[in-house]
Write an enzyme that holds these catalytic residues in place. Structure first.
Site, PDB file in Angstrom:
ATOM      1  N   ASP A  56      36.687  41.051  38.593  1.00  0.00           N
ATOM      2  CA  ASP A  56      36.753  40.406  39.911  1.00  0.00           C
ATOM      3  C   ASP A  56      37.984  39.504  39.905  1.00  0.00           C
ATOM      4  OD1 ASP A  56      36.202  39.250  42.339  1.00  0.00           O
ATOM      5  OD2 ASP A  56      34.520  38.032  41.614  1.00  0.00           O
TER       6      ASP A  56
HETATM    7  C1  SPV Z   1      31.170  37.044  44.669  1.00  0.00           C
HETATM    8  O1  SPV Z   1      30.014  37.458  44.700  1.00  0.00           O
HETATM    9  O2  SPV Z   1      32.128  37.784  44.530  1.00  0.00           O
HETATM   10  C2  SPV Z   1      31.431  35.642  44.794  1.00  0.00           C
HETATM   11  C3  SPV Z   1      30.414  34.714  44.354  1.00  0.00           C
HETATM   12  O3  SPV Z   1      32.498  35.276  45.179  1.00  0.00           O
HETATM   13  S1  SPV Z   1      30.764  34.338  42.735  1.00  0.00           S
HETATM   14  O4  SPV Z   1      30.805  35.560  41.990  1.00  0.00           O
HETATM   15  O5  SPV Z   1      29.701  33.471  42.328  1.00  0.00           O
HETATM   16  O6  SPV Z   1      32.047  33.675  42.687  1.00  0.00           O
HETATM   17 MG    MG Z   2      33.956  36.739  45.125  1.00  0.00          MG
END
Ligand code: SPV
Ligand code: MG
Length: 555
Positions: A56
């Site tokens: 991510d």
């Molecule tokens: C996501 O779900 O991508 C978010 C929330 O941004 S977190 O992963 O907690 O950052």
């Molecule tokens: Mg996110």
């Protein structure tokens, strides 16, 4: 007009209690979250990235993410809040981001003040940098200016606590974003306790609603968070994490035990998948919109007879294998049947059986074709008549419309008839064996008559009918339901026994009976045989003249 998802989300925000939002990364995860009773969906960057097996970290593009957000939105009736990371660039990029996400149907987007490329808030050992407050506030203003639907919302998320920049910085940033027009503010935290988000909520001095993501402070309930002032609570990644665990266990067990049953403790029944993806809805749509109501219609082509009446044209070929401008009659039949979704086709062959070479067809043999008739051929393929079945002559050319018409019938036994035969009466002398039909109630006819939608009932059928008494010509196509097929074959079983070697209706002996003979027998016994009308769109190749006409007519 249908209420927009954005307006739906606003409506939910106005209602009492916290809005519970579940993470999703594709259509089915959205449906599962909706069934679990959540109020809205979070198109999570974390989940979507994970579903592509990438971190991510702004690895996926805006186009990648927007496509998934759209799939999530399409799959569910819930409003979608799309995680847009840092908006994929500066304020100018944000304009396009808002346009694209609005077009995808989402109700709101969320942007965070991480610089591009971002790193997931929870990854360890990352040096975190945030955009300047002014830069990010400009992105909020640009986004709000770009939206078309006044109900569309932008959530501004500050990562100040994640980056370790402290509570004052977090509050300063969130205030600036609220003042720039953000519809809600998300304060993110990776603390194991809710203390810092609760302190933030306590100090919050704007009317802008607050959002939180209790992933690490996981023991705090939604109601506790709501009591502290949070309006929206996002469970951002639990669906995906549950799926990973179940997949890993199920596949690991199969590999270990080398059998599918080993996965049972972690998997749902197939029926549950059908239910989640709407197979029922599709079945209803098939009934309504597909030719033949989506029923599995089969066809049995009776093509055992010889083409002797055609003389030299047939050149030792069965009529079904006659060439008509590069395609045989049978190939043309198969194409017309396929065009209306009839794919299970069986052919009963006899005369010159080896000459049949059309693929994807199930062949049945009637070696007694010289001494038996159509009914004896049909009996060879009786096992094919499951569900709805079209029975047709092997020398019949027809447009798909004729089949569509035939399949509209709901009756057990339906013959397709044509009332225009009277127009071509000169053919009657040329063809002694025209199969004619007398209807028990005659619908209005004449040049201005419409095709009747009322079921027509057959009183008499056969070639010995007086042409002046007949109302229509039998096209050589019969539609039977499974029950109709049973009625037909039971009657056939009875009459072959009772009339063995003896004349039967218009046949010199029952063994030579044609379809029409047994249909007449059923009518005489009180079984209803219905008729649907077609107006042209078909021809039979019985004589050499027919063959010439067919040659001229086909393309
Ligand atoms: C996501 O779900 O991508 C978010 C929330 O941004 S977190 O992963 O907690 O950052
Ligand atoms: Mg996110």
């Amino acid at each position: 007009m249908r209420q927009s998802k954005a307006s739906l989300l606003r409506q939910r925000l106005r209602a009492d209690g916290p809005v519970l939002v579940a993470g999703a990364h594709n259509g089915i995860s959205a449906v599962i979250a909706e069934r679990a009773g959540f109020d809205a969906l979070w198109a999570s960057g974390f989940e979507i990235s994970a579903s592509f097996a990438v971190p991510d970290a702004n690895i996926l593009t805006m186009a990648d993410n927007v496509a998934v957000a759209k799939a999530i939105d399409n799959a569910s009736s819930l409003p979608v809040i799309a995680d847009c990371d840092n908006g994929y660039g500066n304020a100018i990029n944000v304009i396009r981001t808002v346009e694209e996400y609005e077009k995808a149907g989402v109700a709101a987007i969320c942007m965070e003040d991480n610089i591009f490329p971002k790193r997931c808030s929870f990854y360890a050992g990352v040096k975190r940098e945030l955009e300047s407050v002014e830069e990010f506030a400009g992105k909020i203003r640009a986004g709000k200016d770009a939206q078309r639907d006044p109900d569309f919302m932008i959530i501004a998320r500050t990562e100040a606590l994640i980056a370790g920049w402290g509570m004052e910085e977090a509050l300063k940033r969130a205030r600036a974003y609220a003042d720039a027009g953000a519809d809600m503010c998300l304060i993110h935290s990776k603390s194991k306790t809710p203390d810092e988000v609760l302190a933030f909520a306590k100090a919050w001095d704007r009317p802008t609603p607050l959002v939180c993501v209790p992933t690490i402070y996981k023991d705090t309930t939604a109601d506790e968070l709501a009591a502290a002032g949070f309006k929206v609570v996002i469970y951002a990644n639990h669906g995906m994490r549950a799926a990973i665990k179940a997949m890993r266990e199920a596949l690991g067990a199969i590999k270990k035990e080398r059998k599918a049953a080993a996965a049972e403790p972690w998997i749902v029944k197939l029926d549950e998948v059908y239910d989640l993806v709407g197979v029922d809805r599709m079945t209803k749509q098939e009934k309504e919109f597909l030719p033949g109501g989506g029923r599995q219609v089969r066809a049995v082509v009776l093509a055992a007879g010889s083409g002797k009446a055609l003389g030299a044209a047939a050149r030792d070929l069965p009529k079904a294998m006659l060439d008509l401008k590069g395609k045989t009659v049978l190939e043309r039949q198969v194409a017309a049947l396929n065009a209306v979704g009839v794919k299970d086709i069986a052919v009963v062959r006899g005369y010159q059986a080896a000459k049949f070479n059309v693929p994807n067809i199930k062949y049945y043999e009637n070696p007694d074709y010289e001494t038996t008739g159509e009914m004896a051929s049909l009996a060879r393929a009786a096992g094919e008549m499951k569900g709805m079945t079209l029975v047709l002559y092997g020398d019949l050319l027809f447009d798909r419309g004729v089949v569509e018409k035939a399949l509209q019938s709901e009756a057990d036994l339906t013959v397709v008839v044509d009332r225009t035969f009277q127009e071509s009466r000169e053919q009657l002398t040329e063809r002694p064996r025209l199969d004619l039909v007398e209807l028990s109630e005659v619908p209005s006819s004449g040049p201005r008559a419409l095709a009747s939608d009322a079921p027509l009932v057959v009183a008499r059928i056969g070639h010995a009918l007086e042409p002046t008494r007949a109302h229509a010509e039998f096209v050589g196509m019969l539609v039977v339901t499974e029950r109709g097929a049973r009625l037909l074959m039971d009657s056939w079983a009875r009459v072959t026994e009772r009339y063995a070697g003896k004349p039967f209706h218009e046949a010199s002996n029952v063994e030579r009976a044609s379809l029409t003979d047994v249909l007449q027998q059923l009518i005489d016994e009180g079984t209803a045989v219905h008729a649907v009308e077609t107006f042209k769109g078909w021809m039979e190749i019985d004589t050499f003249e027919d063959y010439q006409r067919a040659w001229a007519a086909v393309r």
